[in-house]
Enzyme design. Sequence first.
Site, PDB file in Angstrom:
ATOM      1  N   ASN A  60      -8.735  17.244   1.663  1.00 44.15           N
ATOM      2  CA  ASN A  60      -8.237  18.400   2.412  1.00 44.15           C
ATOM      3  C   ASN A  60      -8.669  19.713   1.764  1.00 44.15           C
ATOM      4  O   ASN A  60      -8.973  20.691   2.450  1.00 44.15           O
ATOM      5  CB  ASN A  60      -6.706  18.369   2.478  1.00 44.15           C
ATOM      6  CG  ASN A  60      -6.163  17.309   3.411  1.00 44.15           C
ATOM      7  OD1 ASN A  60      -6.771  16.996   4.431  1.00 44.15           O
ATOM      8  ND2 ASN A  60      -5.017  16.758   3.062  1.00 44.15           N
ATOM      9  N   PHE A  78     -10.003  11.704   9.620  1.00 48.23           N
ATOM     10  CA  PHE A  78     -10.526  12.537   8.538  1.00 48.23           C
ATOM     11  C   PHE A  78     -10.689  11.802   7.213  1.00 48.23           C
ATOM     12  O   PHE A  78     -11.747  11.902   6.570  1.00 48.23           O
ATOM     13  CB  PHE A  78      -9.631  13.772   8.322  1.00 48.23           C
ATOM     14  CG  PHE A  78     -10.068  14.605   7.147  1.00 48.23           C
ATOM     15  CD1 PHE A  78     -11.097  15.536   7.288  1.00 48.23           C
ATOM     16  CD2 PHE A  78      -9.483  14.449   5.897  1.00 48.23           C
ATOM     17  CE1 PHE A  78     -11.531  16.288   6.197  1.00 48.23           C
ATOM     18  CE2 PHE A  78      -9.909  15.201   4.807  1.00 48.23           C
ATOM     19  CZ  PHE A  78     -10.936  16.126   4.967  1.00 48.23           C
ATOM     20  N   ASN A  79      -9.655  11.086   6.734  1.00 48.75           N
ATOM     21  CA  ASN A  79      -9.736  10.486   5.402  1.00 48.75           C
ATOM     22  C   ASN A  79     -10.896   9.511   5.284  1.00 48.75           C
ATOM     23  O   ASN A  79     -11.555   9.443   4.240  1.00 48.75           O
ATOM     24  CB  ASN A  79      -8.427   9.775   5.056  1.00 48.75           C
ATOM     25  CG  ASN A  79      -7.312  10.739   4.727  1.00 48.75           C
ATOM     26  OD1 ASN A  79      -7.548  11.909   4.417  1.00 48.75           O
ATOM     27  ND2 ASN A  79      -6.075  10.249   4.796  1.00 48.75           N
ATOM     28  N   THR A 117      -3.221   8.555   0.412  1.00 45.89           N
ATOM     29  CA  THR A 117      -3.037   9.410   1.582  1.00 45.89           C
ATOM     30  C   THR A 117      -4.197  10.376   1.775  1.00 45.89           C
ATOM     31  O   THR A 117      -4.114  11.279   2.609  1.00 45.89           O
ATOM     32  CB  THR A 117      -1.721  10.215   1.477  1.00 45.89           C
ATOM     33  OG1 THR A 117      -1.802  11.118   0.367  1.00 45.89           O
ATOM     34  CG2 THR A 117      -0.538   9.279   1.310  1.00 45.89           C
ATOM     35  N   ASP A 126       0.481  15.694   2.730  1.00 45.15           N
ATOM     36  CA  ASP A 126       0.570  15.019   1.429  1.00 45.15           C
ATOM     37  C   ASP A 126       1.761  15.568   0.652  1.00 45.15           C
ATOM     38  O   ASP A 126       2.484  14.827  -0.020  1.00 45.15           O
ATOM     39  CB  ASP A 126      -0.679  15.257   0.588  1.00 45.15           C
ATOM     40  CG  ASP A 126      -1.966  14.846   1.252  1.00 45.15           C
ATOM     41  OD1 ASP A 126      -2.511  13.787   0.896  1.00 45.15           O
ATOM     42  OD2 ASP A 126      -2.443  15.599   2.117  1.00 45.15           O
ATOM     43  N   ASP A 151      -4.762  14.062  -1.695  1.00 44.83           N
ATOM     44  CA  ASP A 151      -5.647  15.241  -1.650  1.00 44.83           C
ATOM     45  C   ASP A 151      -4.801  16.410  -1.166  1.00 44.83           C
ATOM     46  O   ASP A 151      -5.063  16.994  -0.139  1.00 44.83           O
ATOM     47  CB  ASP A 151      -6.859  15.011  -0.740  1.00 44.83           C
ATOM     48  CG  ASP A 151      -6.485  14.682   0.701  1.00 44.83           C
ATOM     49  OD1 ASP A 151      -5.363  14.204   0.937  1.00 44.83           O
ATOM     50  OD2 ASP A 151      -7.319  14.907   1.596  1.00 44.83           O
ATOM     51  N   HIS A 158       1.490  12.292   9.136  1.00 42.76           N
ATOM     52  CA  HIS A 158       0.560  11.226   8.741  1.00 42.76           C
ATOM     53  C   HIS A 158       0.949  10.617   7.387  1.00 42.76           C
ATOM     54  O   HIS A 158       1.196   9.415   7.273  1.00 42.76           O
ATOM     55  CB  HIS A 158      -0.859  11.787   8.627  1.00 42.76           C
ATOM     56  CG  HIS A 158      -1.413  12.384   9.869  1.00 42.76           C
ATOM     57  ND1 HIS A 158      -1.734  11.639  10.987  1.00 42.76           N
ATOM     58  CD2 HIS A 158      -1.749  13.672  10.169  1.00 42.76           C
ATOM     59  CE1 HIS A 158      -2.230  12.438  11.918  1.00 42.76           C
ATOM     60  NE2 HIS A 158      -2.245  13.671  11.448  1.00 42.76           N
ATOM     61  N   ASP A 159       0.949  11.444   6.363  1.00 46.28           N
ATOM     62  CA  ASP A 159       1.107  10.945   4.997  1.00 46.28           C
ATOM     63  C   ASP A 159       2.532  10.531   4.648  1.00 46.28           C
ATOM     64  O   ASP A 159       2.726   9.514   3.965  1.00 46.28           O
ATOM     65  CB  ASP A 159       0.578  11.976   4.001  1.00 46.28           C
ATOM     66  CG  ASP A 159      -0.916  12.225   4.187  1.00 46.28           C
ATOM     67  OD1 ASP A 159      -1.589  11.385   4.824  1.00 46.28           O
ATOM     68  OD2 ASP A 159      -1.417  13.260   3.713  1.00 46.28           O
TER      69      ASP A 159
END
Length: 330
Positions: A42, A169-170, A127, A18, A13, A254-255
């Site tokens: 996102n 969030f995801n 992701t 990402d 996203d 994160h991703d």
Amino acid sequence: MSHEPEPIVIDVDTGIDDALALLYACAAPAAEILGVSTVVGNVDLNAATRNTRAVLALAGRGDIPVWPGAASPLSSASADARHVHGESGLGHAVLPEPPEPASRTHAVDAIVAAAHAHAGRLILVATGPLTNVALAVMREPELPSLVKRFVIMGGAYAESGNVTPSAEFNIWHDPEAARIVFRAFGGVGGASMVAVGLDVTRKMTFDEKDVAAFAASAAGKPKGAALTRFIEDASRFYFERMEASQGRRHLVMHDPLAVAVALDPTLVETRRAAVDVETSGRLTTGATIADWRGQWGRLANTEVAVSVDAERARKMFFEAMLRLAEGRSR
């Protein structure tokens, strides 16, 4: 770990992290990127798709197909994360309009087709929210038995959440989809999910000193200026957001970590557990619940990342960025 490139599909996203994950994948010798699917999260689907195409073009991989997917979550509509990633999703960065159009193939069709074409070999990485993967599982219930490895950036297992006290969030953005996916994987004969959640991603960060060091090492390289400008402009927005909320200018990777783990599982230590997702809690919607003690009596479906070699992962990331700056993408 195999020396042969492994077929991989990345579901994104595309916001700032990402984008960094895609750049990493493009420079990873271990990855044969079959395509990238996009999902709302996102940012909206159109922005995620445009950002993905633009980032791949920056990496010199505009040839990789981009498959647009779900434009809305299965759950009730959730807020996006533009406050973290900027209005465009790429912070202060501005990339040219990508030359290659998005594919007309829907993400779900592409994921299922790739799983069949590369049965037992495909690595699937998500992701963003799990909407596309949930739809793919509903389309092809055998998907968990077709993929070699399935890695998500998602969840908070011992850590607190980042969008509510209990939810990451995801997962929070589409908890219904996440529940479908967690319940589909990890059965007899099927691949387990590898959950790279906040417990480990918060340990992998970079700051302005790291960006400056990269800029110095990339100076004079064929693609050094463009890549450095993008990383500086994208990360600066994230730094500003983190400084305002946490008092420290840094970016949580994160991703990129999820993609790195998909290609090198030795970066993390995992602990196996049955995991499910809360979909109706008044205060806990989107929480990932791990049954560490087997109290549910369910088959463990998830390898939850509980520790990470953050320094090695960070070093691998910046080495990959230097390869891109030198014009060496796969």
